[in-house]
Design an enzyme around this catalytic site. Structure first.
Site, mmCIF file in Angstrom:
data_model
loop_
_atom_site.group_PDB
_atom_site.id
_atom_site.type_symbol
_atom_site.label_atom_id
_atom_site.label_comp_id
_atom_site.label_asym_id
_atom_site.label_seq_id
_atom_site.Cartn_x
_atom_site.Cartn_y
_atom_site.Cartn_z
ATOM 1 N N LYS A 50 0.844 -1.208 0.000
ATOM 2 C CA LYS A 50 0.000 0.000 0.000
ATOM 3 C C LYS A 50 0.874 1.252 0.000
ATOM 4 O O LYS A 50 0.593 2.224 -0.693
ATOM 5 C CB LYS A 50 -0.950 -0.012 1.206
ATOM 6 C CG LYS A 50 -2.085 -1.008 1.018
ATOM 7 C CD LYS A 50 -2.874 -1.281 2.295
ATOM 8 C CE LYS A 50 -3.859 -2.427 2.052
ATOM 9 N NZ LYS A 50 -4.551 -2.865 3.262
ATOM 10 N N GLN A 94 -4.624 -1.326 9.389
ATOM 11 C CA GLN A 94 -4.533 -2.679 8.839
ATOM 12 C C GLN A 94 -5.157 -3.690 9.808
ATOM 13 O O GLN A 94 -4.817 -3.705 10.984
ATOM 14 C CB GLN A 94 -3.055 -3.025 8.566
ATOM 15 C CG GLN A 94 -2.855 -4.350 7.875
ATOM 16 C CD GLN A 94 -3.468 -4.408 6.481
ATOM 17 O OE1 GLN A 94 -3.301 -3.485 5.689
ATOM 18 N NE2 GLN A 94 -4.200 -5.474 6.196
ATOM 19 N N ASP A 117 -11.064 3.132 3.482
ATOM 20 C CA ASP A 117 -11.415 1.715 3.362
ATOM 21 C C ASP A 117 -12.936 1.547 3.213
ATOM 22 O O ASP A 117 -13.398 0.485 2.808
ATOM 23 C CB ASP A 117 -10.957 0.947 4.622
ATOM 24 C CG ASP A 117 -9.697 0.129 4.383
ATOM 25 O OD1 ASP A 117 -9.403 -0.161 3.209
ATOM 26 O OD2 ASP A 117 -9.032 -0.226 5.376
#
Ligand code: NAP
Length: 279
Positions: A50, A94, A117
């Site tokens: 990422k 995460q 997200d």
């Protein structure tokens, strides 16, 4: 007949190039903060990708690594600081988090304008109500993959296998928004094949090998495989019996090289949007 492959690597590269072009036009580069708590090996790899993706398109990335012993209060404190930082446009924590930290509380602590997200309750509600908001990256990427086939979901029958909050449910909502008639299947669905055989579009998001076999697929259907599993040789594979299903389907995503790269690309698109720009 063999299905046409839907190339996620190629589409993701194209989207990254578009994002990079857009970033060059902005006075301030979009910034993504990525928080990793603990040392889960898979999470470390995801986070590394990422960060590299951000740098590849000219975005700023801020990687915060914390030990697994970090308290929930301290993590919430870091999120509050990033919420207040104008150079940070997107915040990603995460998953999975260590057991002593409640992931729901953490996700809800992220400013919804930075929820790239798309996991917060507000983002989910916006999707359900057809309001603008961040779409979770994996189903968003699946819609882009579907677009490349030229198959318009309007009036088609779609089956989504798996009902998680992050993949299955938002996938079903996006297909519904695109005017497909949607069935959402799960572990309690008896005789999955009776549903999938009716489907012009099947999205498998389960996490079990061979959930979808060739006898369960309508000839010519679009098959999108979200699953990430390991086969007997330890190689990455999806939920779909790829070699046999490709003989029946019209289009199919491979694993690897299908949904995975698109999930990463759509994170960049969401971060660009968080910085006030779009593609
Ligand atoms: P999850 O939260 O474990 O959800 C799995 C879903 O599959 C559940 O809704 C479950 O039903 C359903 N299910 C389990 N067994 C089934 C069966 N035999 N028939 C029909 N449905 C069944 O998983 P997830 O987070 O949605 O992820 C799904 C898969 O996609 C995993 O392999 C994950 O690694 C992968 N993934 C890939 C990407 C990517 O970028 N490529 C991104 C995210 C996830 P119940 O609700 O009834 O338990």
């Amino acid at each position: 007949m063999s299905a046409q492959l839907i190339d996620g690597n190629a589409l993701a590269a194209c989207i990254r190039a578009q994002v990079a072009d857009k970033v060059k036009t902005l006075a301030t580069p979009p910034g993504l903060a990525v928080i990793l708590v603990g040392d889960d090996p898979a999470s470390q790899v995801y986070v590394k990708h990422k960060v590299a993706d951000c740098e590849g398109v000219g975005m700023r990335s801020l990687l915060e690594r914390h030990p697994a012993t970090l308290s929930e209060a301290d993590l919430l404190g870091r999120i509050a600081a990033l919420n207040a930082d104008p150079a940070v446009h997107g915040i990603l924590v995460q998953m999975p988090l260590p057991k002593h930290i409640d992931p729901k509380r953490v996700i809800e602590a992220i400013d919804v304008r930075k929820d790239v997200d798309g996991y917060s309750v507000q983002s989910a509600g916006e999707l359900m109500c057809n309001l603008p908001g961040f779409k979770p990256c994996t189903p968003y990427g699946c819609m882009k993959l579907l677009e490349t086939t030229g198959v318009d979901p309007r009036g088609k029958t779609a089956v989504v296998i798996g009902r998680s909050n992050t993949v299955g449910k938002p996938m079903a909502l996006l297909l519904l928004q695109a005017n497909a008639t949607v069935m959402l299947c799960h572990s309690g669905t008896p005789d999955l094949g009776q549903f999938t055989r009716q489907a012009d579009i099947v999205v498998a998001a389960v996490g079990k090998r061979n959930v979808l076999t060739h006898d369960m697929v309508k000839p010519g259907a679009v098959v999108i495989d979200v699953g990430m599993n390991r086969n007997d040789e330890g190689k990455l594979c999806g939920d779909v019996d790829f070699e046999n299903v490709r003989q029946v389907a019209g289009w199919i995503t491979p694993v690897p090289g299908g949904v995975g790269p698109m999930t990463r690309a759509m994170l960049l698109v969401n971060t660009l949007e968080a910085a006030g720009s779009g593609l």
